[in-house]
Design a protein around this motif. Structure first.
Motif, PDB file in Angstrom:
ATOM      1  N   THR A  26       0.874  -1.164   0.000  1.00  0.00           N
ATOM      2  CA  THR A  26       0.000   0.000   0.000  1.00  0.00           C
ATOM      3  C   THR A  26       0.910   1.211   0.000  1.00  0.00           C
ATOM      4  O   THR A  26       1.813   1.307   0.815  1.00  0.00           O
ATOM      5  N   VAL A  27       0.693   2.117  -0.946  1.00  0.00           N
ATOM      6  CA  VAL A  27       1.499   3.334  -1.052  1.00  0.00           C
ATOM      7  C   VAL A  27       0.638   4.501  -0.605  1.00  0.00           C
ATOM      8  O   VAL A  27      -0.520   4.611  -1.014  1.00  0.00           O
ATOM      9  N   LYS A  28       1.190   5.363   0.257  1.00  0.00           N
ATOM     10  CA  LYS A  28       0.494   6.571   0.702  1.00  0.00           C
ATOM     11  C   LYS A  28       1.333   7.790   0.352  1.00  0.00           C
ATOM     12  O   LYS A  28       2.539   7.803   0.569  1.00  0.00           O
ATOM     13  N   THR A  44      -5.579 -11.488  12.988  1.00  0.00           N
ATOM     14  CA  THR A  44      -4.790 -10.281  12.758  1.00  0.00           C
ATOM     15  C   THR A  44      -4.195 -10.315  11.361  1.00  0.00           C
ATOM     16  O   THR A  44      -3.651 -11.324  10.929  1.00  0.00           O
ATOM     17  N   ARG A  45      -4.324  -9.184  10.659  1.00  0.00           N
ATOM     18  CA  ARG A  45      -3.801  -9.067   9.303  1.00  0.00           C
ATOM     19  C   ARG A  45      -2.754  -7.955   9.269  1.00  0.00           C
ATOM     20  O   ARG A  45      -2.796  -7.033  10.070  1.00  0.00           O
ATOM     21  N   THR A  46      -1.810  -8.065   8.338  1.00  0.00           N
ATOM     22  CA  THR A  46      -0.797  -7.015   8.175  1.00  0.00           C
ATOM     23  C   THR A  46      -0.628  -6.700   6.691  1.00  0.00           C
ATOM     24  O   THR A  46      -0.921  -7.533   5.829  1.00  0.00           O
ATOM     25  N   THR A  51       4.830  -1.404   8.504  1.00  0.00           N
ATOM     26  CA  THR A  51       3.731  -2.369   8.436  1.00  0.00           C
ATOM     27  C   THR A  51       2.520  -1.785   9.133  1.00  0.00           C
ATOM     28  O   THR A  51       2.634  -0.979  10.050  1.00  0.00           O
ATOM     29  N   ASP A  52       1.357  -2.187   8.671  1.00  0.00           N
ATOM     30  CA  ASP A  52       0.092  -1.760   9.251  1.00  0.00           C
ATOM     31  C   ASP A  52      -0.657  -3.016   9.666  1.00  0.00           C
ATOM     32  O   ASP A  52      -0.765  -3.954   8.868  1.00  0.00           O
ATOM     33  N   GLU A  53      -1.128  -3.061  10.905  1.00  0.00           N
ATOM     34  CA  GLU A  53      -1.865  -4.227  11.409  1.00  0.00           C
ATOM     35  C   GLU A  53      -3.295  -3.853  11.720  1.00  0.00           C
ATOM     36  O   GLU A  53      -3.575  -2.743  12.157  1.00  0.00           O
ATOM     37  N   TRP A  54      -4.225  -4.791  11.487  1.00  0.00           N
ATOM     38  CA  TRP A  54      -5.619  -4.583  11.845  1.00  0.00           C
ATOM     39  C   TRP A  54      -6.261  -5.928  12.136  1.00  0.00           C
ATOM     40  O   TRP A  54      -5.746  -6.982  11.754  1.00  0.00           O
ATOM     41  N   ALA A  55      -7.389  -5.886  12.865  1.00  0.00           N
ATOM     42  CA  ALA A  55      -8.118  -7.105  13.223  1.00  0.00           C
ATOM     43  C   ALA A  55      -9.149  -7.401  12.143  1.00  0.00           C
ATOM     44  O   ALA A  55      -9.905  -6.529  11.722  1.00  0.00           O
ATOM     45  N   LEU A  84       2.179  -4.258   4.050  1.00  0.00           N
ATOM     46  CA  LEU A  84       3.351  -3.398   3.941  1.00  0.00           C
ATOM     47  C   LEU A  84       2.910  -2.050   3.397  1.00  0.00           C
ATOM     48  O   LEU A  84       2.201  -1.974   2.403  1.00  0.00           O
ATOM     49  N   VAL A  85       3.318  -0.975   4.073  1.00  0.00           N
ATOM     50  CA  VAL A  85       2.939   0.383   3.685  1.00  0.00           C
ATOM     51  C   VAL A  85       4.203   1.167   3.353  1.00  0.00           C
ATOM     52  O   VAL A  85       5.163   1.155   4.115  1.00  0.00           O
ATOM     53  N   LEU A  86       4.177   1.830   2.204  1.00  0.00           N
ATOM     54  CA  LEU A  86       5.294   2.676   1.800  1.00  0.00           C
ATOM     55  C   LEU A  86       4.804   4.117   1.803  1.00  0.00           C
ATOM     56  O   LEU A  86       3.933   4.486   1.024  1.00  0.00           O
ATOM     57  N   ASP A  87       5.330   4.935   2.734  1.00  0.00           N
ATOM     58  CA  ASP A  87       5.026   6.366   2.770  1.00  0.00           C
ATOM     59  C   ASP A  87       5.938   7.022   1.749  1.00  0.00           C
ATOM     60  O   ASP A  87       7.153   7.140   1.956  1.00  0.00           O
ATOM     61  N   ALA A  88       5.358   7.454   0.632  1.00  0.00           N
ATOM     62  CA  ALA A  88       6.136   7.942  -0.512  1.00  0.00           C
ATOM     63  C   ALA A  88       6.824   9.264  -0.217  1.00  0.00           C
ATOM     64  O   ALA A  88       6.218  10.203   0.286  1.00  0.00           O
ATOM     65  N   ILE A  89       8.099   9.317  -0.534  1.00  0.00           N
ATOM     66  CA  ILE A  89       8.884  10.547  -0.511  1.00  0.00           C
ATOM     67  C   ILE A  89       8.920  11.112  -1.929  1.00  0.00           C
ATOM     68  O   ILE A  89       8.800  12.306  -2.130  1.00  0.00           O
ATOM     69  N   ALA A  90       9.078  10.224  -2.919  1.00  0.00           N
ATOM     70  CA  ALA A  90       9.092  10.606  -4.330  1.00  0.00           C
ATOM     71  C   ALA A  90       8.381   9.527  -5.127  1.00  0.00           C
ATOM     72  O   ALA A  90       8.487   8.339  -4.804  1.00  0.00           O
ATOM     73  N   ILE A  91       7.649   9.941  -6.164  1.00  0.00           N
ATOM     74  CA  ILE A  91       6.885   8.994  -6.967  1.00  0.00           C
ATOM     75  C   ILE A  91       6.767   9.513  -8.389  1.00  0.00           C
ATOM     76  O   ILE A  91       6.691  10.727  -8.608  1.00  0.00           O
TER      77      ILE A  91
END
Length: 174
Positions: free
Chosen positions: A58-60, A96-98, A87-91, A100-107
């Motif tokens: 997931t890219v933000k 429990t699920r996870t 990583t982002d976790e939620w129920a 991978l999250v990439l907080d974009a600096i450049a895209i």
């Protein structure tokens, strides 16, 4: 800035349309999308390249970049993203699920697969890029269709031509 952050550059394809959240009520605007990256490996036995495992992220993107990404990228586009991995976790009902999250600096688009034309977004009042609510973004951008269903941000800068300014200065002296 943390001294132990994990930055990485991903090359892959948008797996879904970007979702833009404008940051109503003082929240920070952001855009997110799913991205797939598949490693290509050479199979010596067959003498051909094959696809390896596909990893999903997931890219933000935040603030001014969020609006630019939402207006520029579509599902299926090849992209290059550089950012901070977490990583982002939620129920979920199955446990429990996870993700991978990439907080974009450049895209940006991956120009190995096509061409692009860059158009700078300009915010004369200073709003948009640095403001928390993104105020003034709509008023400062003029959208021109460059492909069906897509917009290119276009801003006209009222700066004099350097040669013209020099000629005018010399004429006033002499």
């Amino acid at each position: 800035m943390s001294t132990n952050e994990l930055t990485l550059t991903l090359v892959g394809w948008l797996g879904a349309e970007p979702k833009h959240y404008p940051g109503l009520g003082g929240a920070t605007p952001f855009t997110s999308f799913r991205m797939a990256s598949t490693r290509r490996v050479f199979d010596r036995d067959r003498g051909a390249w094959t696809d390896g495992r596909t990893e999903w992220f997931t890219v933000k993107c935040w603030r001014g970049a969020a609006r630019n990404v939402a207006e520029s990228l579509r599902k299926g586009d090849p992209v290059v993203v550089h950012g901070r991995l977490s990583t982002d976790e939620w129920a979920a009902p199955e446990g429990t699920r996870t993700t991978l999250v990439l907080d974009a600096i450049a895209i940006g688009p991956d120009l190995s697969y096509g061409t692009a034309r860059f158009a700078r977004t300009v915010h004369p009042d200073g709003a948009g890029e640095g403001s928390a609510d993104g105020a003034g973004v709509d008023a400062d951008l003029v959208g021109l269709p460059d492909e069906p269903g897509r917009l290119a941000a276009l801003a006209v800068l009222a700066e004099p031509d350097p040669d013209e300014a020099t000629s005018e200065a010399l004429a006033s002296v002499g």
